[in-house]
Design an enzyme around this catalytic site. Sequence first.
Site, short mmCIF file in Angstrom:
data_model
loop_
_atom_site.label_atom_id
_atom_site.label_comp_id
_atom_site.label_asym_id
_atom_site.label_seq_id
_atom_site.Cartn_x
_atom_site.Cartn_y
_atom_site.Cartn_z
N GLY A 13 0.85 -1.20 0.00
CA GLY A 13 0.00 0.00 0.00
C GLY A 13 0.88 1.24 0.00
N GLN A 17 -1.81 6.94 1.78
CA GLN A 17 -1.49 8.10 2.65
C GLN A 17 -0.66 7.74 3.88
OE1 GLN A 17 -4.41 10.35 4.63
NE2 GLN A 17 -5.75 8.64 5.13
N ARG A 96 -13.45 0.49 2.14
CA ARG A 96 -14.91 0.31 2.10
C ARG A 96 -15.50 1.24 1.05
NH1 ARG A 96 -17.93 -0.96 7.44
NH2 ARG A 96 -19.70 -2.00 6.57
N ASP A 166 -4.13 2.98 19.17
CA ASP A 166 -5.13 3.07 20.25
C ASP A 166 -4.44 3.31 21.60
OD1 ASP A 166 -7.22 2.43 18.37
OD2 ASP A 166 -6.44 0.39 18.39
N ARG A 169 -3.26 6.88 21.64
CA ARG A 169 -4.39 7.79 21.85
C ARG A 169 -4.76 7.84 23.33
NH1 ARG A 169 -7.69 5.56 16.60
NH2 ARG A 169 -7.07 7.22 15.18
N HIS A 192 -9.50 -4.24 17.11
CA HIS A 192 -9.31 -2.82 16.79
C HIS A 192 -10.65 -2.32 16.22
CE1 HIS A 192 -7.56 0.83 15.21
NE2 HIS A 192 -7.90 0.51 13.98
P1 NAD Z 1 -4.97 4.48 1.41
O1 NAD Z 1 -6.26 4.11 0.75
O2 NAD Z 1 -4.46 5.86 1.30
O3 NAD Z 1 -3.83 3.51 0.85
C1 NAD Z 1 -4.01 2.14 0.70
C2 NAD Z 1 -3.12 1.69 -0.44
O4 NAD Z 1 -3.21 0.27 -0.52
C3 NAD Z 1 -3.53 2.25 -1.80
O5 NAD Z 1 -2.41 2.84 -2.44
C4 NAD Z 1 -4.01 1.02 -2.56
O6 NAD Z 1 -3.77 1.08 -3.95
C5 NAD Z 1 -3.15 -0.07 -1.88
N1 NAD Z 1 -3.64 -1.43 -2.07
C6 NAD Z 1 -4.91 -1.88 -2.19
N2 NAD Z 1 -4.91 -3.21 -2.41
C7 NAD Z 1 -3.62 -3.60 -2.38
C8 NAD Z 1 -2.98 -4.85 -2.53
N3 NAD Z 1 -3.67 -5.96 -2.77
N4 NAD Z 1 -1.63 -4.90 -2.45
C9 NAD Z 1 -0.92 -3.79 -2.24
N5 NAD Z 1 -1.45 -2.57 -2.08
C10 NAD Z 1 -2.79 -2.48 -2.15
O7 NAD Z 1 -5.12 4.00 2.92
P2 NAD Z 1 -4.26 4.48 4.17
O8 NAD Z 1 -4.91 5.68 4.76
O9 NAD Z 1 -2.83 4.51 3.84
O10 NAD Z 1 -4.60 3.27 5.20
C11 NAD Z 1 -4.09 1.99 4.97
C12 NAD Z 1 -4.84 0.98 5.81
O11 NAD Z 1 -4.58 1.18 7.19
C13 NAD Z 1 -6.38 1.05 5.68
O12 NAD Z 1 -6.88 -0.28 5.62
C14 NAD Z 1 -6.81 1.70 6.98
O13 NAD Z 1 -8.12 1.32 7.35
C15 NAD Z 1 -5.79 1.11 7.93
N6 NAD Z 1 -5.60 1.84 9.20
C16 NAD Z 1 -5.38 1.08 10.30
C17 NAD Z 1 -5.13 1.70 11.52
C18 NAD Z 1 -4.89 0.87 12.75
O14 NAD Z 1 -4.74 1.44 13.84
N7 NAD Z 1 -4.81 -0.44 12.68
C19 NAD Z 1 -5.12 3.10 11.60
C20 NAD Z 1 -5.33 3.84 10.45
C21 NAD Z 1 -5.56 3.20 9.23
#
Ligand code: NAD
Length: 322
Positions: A13, A17, A96, A166, A169, A192
């Site tokens: 990913g 962001q 989602r 978490d 926070r 989570h």
């Molecule tokens: P984002 O949408 O900006 O980036 C996600 C990236 O993953 C995108 O570039 C997308 O193209 C890529 N992607 C999708 N499918 C893929 C695959 N099969 N293989 C490789 N890359 C793939 O999202 P983000 O804001 O960077 O967040 C990333 C994840 O982290 C989300 O699932 C979000 O819900 C999760 N998150 C978790 C926590 C936590 O505390 N656990 C906190 C914040 C966000």
Amino acid sequence: MSTFKTLKICVTGAAGQIASHFIPQLLNGLIFTDSIKINLSLLDINIPPVIKMLNGIKLELEDCNYKSLLSVSTSTDANEAFKNCDIIIFLGGFPRKPGMNRSDLLNQNSKIFVQQGEALINANENCKCIVVANPCNTNCEILYKSAKKKNEKINKNNFTSLSRLDQNRCESLYKICNNGKEEINGIIIGNHSNTMVIENNNNIKFDEKFIEKIQKRGGEILETKGLSSSFSAAKAIADHLKDWYYGNNNKLISMGVVIEKDDEIIKNKNEIVCSLPLKLKGNFEYEIEKEIMKKFMNDENTKEKIEKSVKELNEEIEMINN
Ligand code: NAD
């Protein structure tokens, strides 16, 4: 001549962001000391604008003149990106979309984590995994079980999911509420999600409103900012990785870890990934802090909350299997 250790680290990913905030922390000496150099592998999906973005990120990283960076590679194939990796940070997941229910989201993500679990056969056998993409505990469980099908000897302790945001926070908002007069060691147990159990290692009874604030903080950020948490998530991943690697003698750290079935504290019929308080001993070794867990399980109210969150983790897996 300087001597250094080399680590190959993959970020999935990588065009997203969180990655844009995490990668600079990883390379800037905020996690590892100067004695570690990094070969960075970036993975994202195979669609033209994302590939273009990945290639642009590679060029920029090469221009940063980071002391720690030896090389950057990009790929849209997990088998290639994971090759010889020592550490993988899993940020990539299916977001989602309007009209999608929870079960659709779980199923889309499970496909990704089954494939990536299989691709782990290409990584170093002891490759350490941090799953961040949501639902992070369930994705981590799928990753682990899929990797285990390819290599039955794989070490369950190599698989973790992120609870540190978490915990951060909880500790930070408590400190802010008290004008910095009192610091605590926050503890996160369970999923989570809104069912997460928020506790501490300081014998403090949290106010229900405070607990709810932490449980719903992710949603509050999404609503206020219009985007999900990114730099706070990146900071939490850096804290998780640094403490897992170097250890932390000062406090208990919460991480999602694989718990064996019929574990003595969380009695569950299957192996699941659940957040627990851990003693991090350095070199990626940890021990579950059983005494404090026994104390929580002896309190009927806390036990009930933990069981509810564990039940939800089981339901997430059942939704995928059906
Ligand atoms: P984002 O949408 O900006 O980036 C996600 C990236 O993953 C995108 O570039 C997308 O193209 C890529 N992607 C999708 N499918 C893929 C695959 N099969 N293989 C490789 N890359 C793939 O999202 P983000 O804001 O960077 O967040 C990333 C994840 O982290 C989300 O699932 C979000 O819900 C999760 N998150 C978790 C926590 C936590 O505390 N656990 C906190 C914040 C966000």
